[in-house]
Design a protein around this motif. Structure first.
Motif, PDB file in Angstrom:
ATOM      1  N   ASP A 122       1.808   6.865  -6.569  1.00 25.30           N
ATOM      2  CA  ASP A 122       0.794   7.865  -6.908  1.00 25.30           C
ATOM      3  C   ASP A 122       1.286   9.284  -6.599  1.00 25.30           C
ATOM      4  OD1 ASP A 122      -0.818   5.792  -7.666  1.00 25.30           O
ATOM      5  OD2 ASP A 122      -1.892   5.694  -5.755  1.00 25.30           O
ATOM      6  N   LEU A 123       1.954   9.420  -5.419  1.00 27.36           N
ATOM      7  CA  LEU A 123       2.476  10.729  -5.045  1.00 27.36           C
ATOM      8  C   LEU A 123       3.543  11.195  -6.025  1.00 27.36           C
ATOM      9  CD1 LEU A 123       2.560  13.034  -3.012  1.00 27.36           C
ATOM     10  CD2 LEU A 123       4.218  11.726  -1.667  1.00 27.36           C
TER      11      LEU A 123
ATOM     12  N   ASP B 274       1.782  12.280  -9.114  1.00 33.97           N
ATOM     13  CA  ASP B 274       1.186  13.608  -8.931  1.00 33.97           C
ATOM     14  C   ASP B 274       2.249  14.692  -8.937  1.00 33.97           C
ATOM     15  OD1 ASP B 274      -1.272  12.415  -8.766  1.00 33.97           O
ATOM     16  OD2 ASP B 274      -1.284  12.326  -6.563  1.00 33.97           O
TER      17      ASP B 274
ATOM     18  N   LYS C 261       2.394   1.765  -3.372  1.00 35.21           N
ATOM     19  CA  LYS C 261       1.423   2.295  -4.322  1.00 35.21           C
ATOM     20  C   LYS C 261       1.148   3.772  -4.067  1.00 35.21           C
ATOM     21  CE  LYS C 261      -3.153   1.388  -6.220  1.00 35.21           C
ATOM     22  NZ  LYS C 261      -4.382   0.534  -6.130  1.00 35.21           N
ATOM     23  N   ALA C 262       1.024   4.128  -2.765  1.00 37.44           N
ATOM     24  CA  ALA C 262       0.799   5.541  -2.435  1.00 37.44           C
ATOM     25  C   ALA C 262       1.989   6.393  -2.859  1.00 37.44           C
ATOM     26  CB  ALA C 262       0.558   5.678  -0.926  1.00 37.44           C
TER      27      ALA C 262
ATOM     28  N   LYS D 144       0.826  -1.209   0.000  1.00 33.22           N
ATOM     29  CA  LYS D 144       0.000   0.000   0.000  1.00 33.22           C
ATOM     30  C   LYS D 144       0.859   1.258   0.000  1.00 33.22           C
ATOM     31  CE  LYS D 144      -3.902  -2.164   2.408  1.00 33.22           C
ATOM     32  NZ  LYS D 144      -4.741  -2.166   3.642  1.00 33.22           N
ATOM     33  N   LEU D 145       1.912   1.248   0.836  1.00 32.04           N
ATOM     34  CA  LEU D 145       2.792   2.419   0.894  1.00 32.04           C
ATOM     35  C   LEU D 145       3.509   2.635  -0.438  1.00 32.04           C
ATOM     36  CD1 LEU D 145       4.337   1.973   4.466  1.00 32.04           C
ATOM     37  CD2 LEU D 145       2.628   3.646   3.741  1.00 32.04           C
TER      38      LEU D 145
END
Length: 315
Positions: free
Chosen positions: A212-213, A216, A208-209, A205-206
């Protein structure tokens, strides 16, 4: 003696237990009977193999030694053939003995593993001459002496577990303790695996985050770059327009200055011409005055006097 010991004294169970010479092999009655059975088996196999070797020599005598004289080549051929046959018989017996000993060790180790025991062997003891001599003496006492021990049935039952109590009871308790500890370790391992799985999920999860960050941030950087580029282009355009305007103003000012300069030059020429006319007019007026005429007459007289003096000086 050495030939007789070569095929028999190979069992590690015999050599490991010969620590007390007074008690023969240092084993209890049950184990000592097992050793006797193995030695009887080894003696029978050894006798059969020796008979085979003797038959090889007998066959050679009956088949080849029929003439009275032989050449060296014929003797060498006969001996080489005999050597090959005896070599094969002895090698086959040694290999069979080694495999038999492995099967015997396998039985012992299998029974030990049922009690969670780990047996160890000392290969160096297999060449201990003192122990080998003890085995030879034991063999003499058991087999060469006349009917010293009763013949034990060749079919032996498998070893039965020891009765509960003493060392066996302690061993069972240790086994139970180890099983309980094993269960605890399994529970801890399961909990650790669960924690590891949760940690891996959290890590995924981290990651993937983070991706994504980063995506962005990349998009934001591209937007900022595009906005900065647009601002820079607008600034350059404004500066270019201002420069063009300044250049145009300077061109107009230069033209105006050139026109003003031309006008000033014309005015200067006109003034100079007026001054020249005024000077001429003034000079003309000055020449018409009495003072000017008197001054001119005086200057004329003076010039004449100077000329006269020059002539006189020249004479």
């Amino acid at each position: 003696m050495a030939r007789e010991l070569g095929a028999d004294v190979t069992g590690l169970e015999v050599l490991e237990c010969m620590k007390d010479p007074e008690a023969e092999l240092g084993l209890n009655e049950h184990h000592q009977n097992e050793v006797i059975n193995y030695m009887r088996f080894a003696r029978s196999k050894r006798g059969l193999r020796l008979k085979t070797v003797d038959s090889c020599f007998q066959d050679l005598k009956e088949s080849r030694l029929v003439e009275e004289t032989f050449t060296i080549d014929e003797v060498s051929e006969v001996l080489n053939g005999l050597q090959a046959v005896v070599h094969g018989e002895v090698e086959s017996e040694l290999i069979n003995t080694a495999y038999t000993n492995v099967l015997l060790l396998r039985q012992l180790f299998s029974q030990a593993e049922k009690w969670y025991l780990k047996l160890q062997t000392d290969i160096s003891e297999l060449e201990n001459r003192e122990l080998l001599e003890q085995v030879a003496e034991f063999e003499k006492a058991e087999f060469i002496s006349s009917n010293k021990k009763p013949i034990i049935d060749n079919i032996r039952p498998k070893l039965a577990p020891l009765n509960e109590g003493g060392a066996a009871e302690l061993l069972n308790k240790e086994i139970l303790r180890l099983q309980e500890e094993n269960e605890k370790l399994k529970s801890r391992l399961k909990a650790t695996e669960t924690q590891a799985t949760n940690a891996l999920d959290e890590k995924s999860k981290l990651e993937k985050a983070l991706q994504d960050l980063q995506l962005d941030q990349g998009n934001q950087k591209d937007f900022v770059k595009a906005q900065d580029l647009s601002d820079l282009e607008n600034t350059v355009a404004a500066l270019k327009s201002e420069f063009q305007k300044t250049l145009n103003d300077q061109t107009e000012n230069q033209k105006s200055l050139e026109e003003n300069l031309a006008t000033a030059k014309h005015d200067l020429l006109r003034v100079q011409e007026q001054l020249s006319m005024a000077e001429k007019e003034l000079e003309k007026k000055f020449q018409q005055t009495a003072a000017y005429r008197n001054m001119k007459e005086i200057l004329t007289k003076k010039n004449d006097q100077i000329k006269d003096l020059r002539k006189r000086l020249a004479k």
